[in-house]
Write a protein that holds these residues in place. Sequence first.
Motif, PDB file in Angstrom:
ATOM      1  N   MET A   1      15.614 -43.121 -39.568  1.00  0.00           N
ATOM      2  CA  MET A   1      14.496 -43.086 -39.856  1.00  0.00           C
ATOM      3  C   MET A   1      14.082 -42.665 -38.126  1.00  0.00           C
ATOM      4  N   LEU A   2      12.436 -41.743 -37.791  1.00  0.00           N
ATOM      5  CA  LEU A   2      12.417 -41.764 -36.435  1.00  0.00           C
ATOM      6  C   LEU A   2      11.598 -42.664 -36.559  1.00  0.00           C
ATOM      7  N   ASP A   3      10.817 -43.218 -35.116  1.00  0.00           N
ATOM      8  CA  ASP A   3       9.712 -43.907 -35.101  1.00  0.00           C
ATOM      9  C   ASP A   3       8.983 -43.793 -35.739  1.00  0.00           C
ATOM     10  N   PHE A   4       8.780 -42.439 -35.333  1.00  0.00           N
ATOM     11  CA  PHE A   4       7.135 -41.620 -36.138  1.00  0.00           C
ATOM     12  C   PHE A   4       6.818 -41.675 -37.568  1.00  0.00           C
ATOM     13  N   GLU A   5       7.707 -41.881 -38.075  1.00  0.00           N
ATOM     14  CA  GLU A   5       7.889 -41.881 -39.852  1.00  0.00           C
ATOM     15  C   GLU A   5       8.120 -43.680 -40.369  1.00  0.00           C
ATOM     16  N   ARG A   6       7.466 -44.529 -38.893  1.00  0.00           N
ATOM     17  CA  ARG A   6       7.686 -45.690 -40.190  1.00  0.00           C
ATOM     18  C   ARG A   6       6.735 -46.045 -41.274  1.00  0.00           C
ATOM     19  N   PRO A   7       4.854 -45.094 -40.728  1.00  0.00           N
ATOM     20  CA  PRO A   7       4.502 -45.489 -41.733  1.00  0.00           C
ATOM     21  C   PRO A   7       4.510 -44.556 -43.288  1.00  0.00           C
ATOM     22  N   ILE A   8       5.349 -43.723 -42.964  1.00  0.00           N
ATOM     23  CA  ILE A   8       5.582 -43.107 -44.146  1.00  0.00           C
ATOM     24  C   ILE A   8       6.763 -44.281 -44.850  1.00  0.00           C
ATOM     25  N   ARG A  14       6.488 -49.359 -50.978  1.00  0.00           N
ATOM     26  CA  ARG A  14       5.855 -49.898 -51.755  1.00  0.00           C
ATOM     27  C   ARG A  14       5.906 -49.705 -52.759  1.00  0.00           C
ATOM     28  N   ILE A  15       6.013 -47.754 -52.504  1.00  0.00           N
ATOM     29  CA  ILE A  15       5.433 -46.972 -54.107  1.00  0.00           C
ATOM     30  C   ILE A  15       7.131 -47.469 -54.949  1.00  0.00           C
ATOM     31  N   SER A  16       8.003 -47.940 -54.850  1.00  0.00           N
ATOM     32  CA  SER A  16       9.432 -47.849 -55.159  1.00  0.00           C
ATOM     33  C   SER A  16       9.161 -49.834 -55.685  1.00  0.00           C
ATOM     34  N   GLY A  17       8.713 -50.357 -54.817  1.00  0.00           N
ATOM     35  CA  GLY A  17       8.610 -51.544 -55.629  1.00  0.00           C
ATOM     36  C   GLY A  17       7.823 -51.447 -56.586  1.00  0.00           C
ATOM     37  N   LEU A  18       6.444 -50.725 -56.560  1.00  0.00           N
ATOM     38  CA  LEU A  18       5.868 -51.104 -57.330  1.00  0.00           C
ATOM     39  C   LEU A  18       6.551 -50.935 -59.384  1.00  0.00           C
ATOM     40  N   HIS A  19       7.273 -49.872 -58.665  1.00  0.00           N
ATOM     41  CA  HIS A  19       7.604 -48.835 -59.829  1.00  0.00           C
ATOM     42  C   HIS A  19       8.407 -49.393 -60.466  1.00  0.00           C
ATOM     43  N   LYS A  20       9.595 -50.656 -59.974  1.00  0.00           N
ATOM     44  CA  LYS A  20       9.895 -51.666 -60.876  1.00  0.00           C
ATOM     45  C   LYS A  20       9.686 -52.263 -61.624  1.00  0.00           C
ATOM     46  N   LYS A  24       4.200 -51.015 -67.703  1.00  0.00           N
ATOM     47  CA  LYS A  24       3.472 -49.954 -68.672  1.00  0.00           C
ATOM     48  C   LYS A  24       2.141 -50.550 -68.384  1.00  0.00           C
ATOM     49  N   SER A  25       1.687 -51.307 -67.661  1.00  0.00           N
ATOM     50  CA  SER A  25       0.619 -51.522 -66.583  1.00  0.00           C
ATOM     51  C   SER A  25      -0.165 -50.781 -65.868  1.00  0.00           C
ATOM     52  N   GLU A  26      -1.253 -50.654 -66.495  1.00  0.00           N
ATOM     53  CA  GLU A  26      -2.268 -49.371 -66.358  1.00  0.00           C
ATOM     54  C   GLU A  26      -3.478 -49.481 -64.922  1.00  0.00           C
ATOM     55  N   GLU A  27      -2.998 -50.653 -64.977  1.00  0.00           N
ATOM     56  CA  GLU A  27      -3.304 -51.342 -63.308  1.00  0.00           C
ATOM     57  C   GLU A  27      -2.620 -50.902 -61.491  1.00  0.00           C
ATOM     58  N   MET A  28      -1.603 -51.511 -62.645  1.00  0.00           N
ATOM     59  CA  MET A  28       0.126 -51.093 -61.339  1.00  0.00           C
ATOM     60  C   MET A  28       0.136 -49.483 -61.461  1.00  0.00           C
ATOM     61  N   GLN A  29      -0.482 -48.357 -62.757  1.00  0.00           N
ATOM     62  CA  GLN A  29       0.453 -46.878 -62.397  1.00  0.00           C
ATOM     63  C   GLN A  29      -0.869 -46.497 -61.840  1.00  0.00           C
ATOM     64  N   GLU A  30      -2.225 -46.901 -61.716  1.00  0.00           N
ATOM     65  CA  GLU A  30      -3.274 -46.952 -60.324  1.00  0.00           C
ATOM     66  C   GLU A  30      -3.278 -46.759 -59.350  1.00  0.00           C
ATOM     67  N   GLU A  31      -2.368 -47.397 -59.281  1.00  0.00           N
ATOM     68  CA  GLU A  31      -2.336 -48.332 -57.914  1.00  0.00           C
ATOM     69  C   GLU A  31      -1.242 -47.236 -57.190  1.00  0.00           C
ATOM     70  N   ILE A  32       0.137 -47.228 -58.262  1.00  0.00           N
ATOM     71  CA  ILE A  32       0.613 -46.413 -57.657  1.00  0.00           C
ATOM     72  C   ILE A  32       0.678 -45.086 -57.063  1.00  0.00           C
ATOM     73  N   GLU A  37      -1.048 -40.743 -53.062  1.00  0.00           N
ATOM     74  CA  GLU A  37      -1.737 -39.613 -52.734  1.00  0.00           C
ATOM     75  C   GLU A  37      -2.108 -40.295 -51.198  1.00  0.00           C
ATOM     76  N   ALA A  38      -1.774 -41.087 -50.505  1.00  0.00           N
ATOM     77  CA  ALA A  38      -2.039 -41.546 -49.540  1.00  0.00           C
ATOM     78  C   ALA A  38      -0.488 -41.540 -48.635  1.00  0.00           C
ATOM     79  N   LEU A  39       0.258 -41.534 -50.046  1.00  0.00           N
ATOM     80  CA  LEU A  39       1.425 -41.408 -48.847  1.00  0.00           C
ATOM     81  C   LEU A  39       1.562 -39.373 -48.798  1.00  0.00           C
TER      82      LEU A  39
END
Length: 318
Positions: A1-8, A14-20, A24-32, A37-39
Amino acid sequence: MLDFERPIKELEERISGLHKLAGKSEEMQEEISRLEEALENAKKRIYANLTPYQRVQVARHPERPGFRAYRDALTEDFYELSGDRTGGDDPAVRGGFARLKHGGKSVVLIGHDKGADTKSRVEANFGMAHPEGYRKVRRLYGLAERFGLPVVTLVDTPGAFSGRKAEEQGQAWAISEDLMTLAGSRVPVVSLIIGEGGSGGALAMCLADHVGMLENSYLSVIAPEACASIIFRDSSRAEEAAESMKITARDLKARGIVDEVLPEPLGGAHQEPEEAIEVVGEALERVLDGLSGAGPDELVDARYERYRDIGAHFVSQI
């Protein structure tokens, strides 16, 4: 990973952790969905505004596809030729006869090989060729002309090896002979810079009728770190040096040194190697078709005028 890629990377984690955790939580799916989209927006923002030195870092990425990946994906019936018929063989440069899958043309394919793992990278000296490598390249240029086959070169090197042994064995002479051979070659010559294009090690393989560069490659007389060490006496100012040197594909296209800039997948060729290789294959087919109607004298004369025009452009800037 390059330094400027850290935010990505942080968003991806975070997305990977939320997927785990989501289930079936709709609230979590919305956050993902929001984070995905932010990614995507972060990737577009970061990669659309890379500095010259960041592009150099992408060009050096260890997972970026190299000569072997292009050879295997774009050609069939590749027959490698080894040795310079003088002193030995150099695995930092490979080449031979090949048939391109795009268009079916037979060519002499030559490229720098950085290796694919630790062992092969050490054996290939990380793509930094010795004099025997550049003498092998000249032999392949001669064979291409003898059999009337176009030359295709894939450039990816930090530079020719500059150790004492290489200098004693005629490194500069070997490179100059390559340049003279290409200048007078009576077959089409197409060069594509797929990663690093460092110094005379790159130049020996990119004096061509058509020069293309992948979007995140670079072409320079010297590496930014070495330039900063000489000019500023401080290698840590490499980013400043890269900005001043105008070494990116778009800078060189604007100055008429290269003919086209080939787009890369978002994030660089290492993110989607197959897509990047396909772009190169399509470009080769198009360019070779365009050069196929030119006669030998026409090719040599046009190549002469091409490099005179580049020289005249820079003289006019002084």
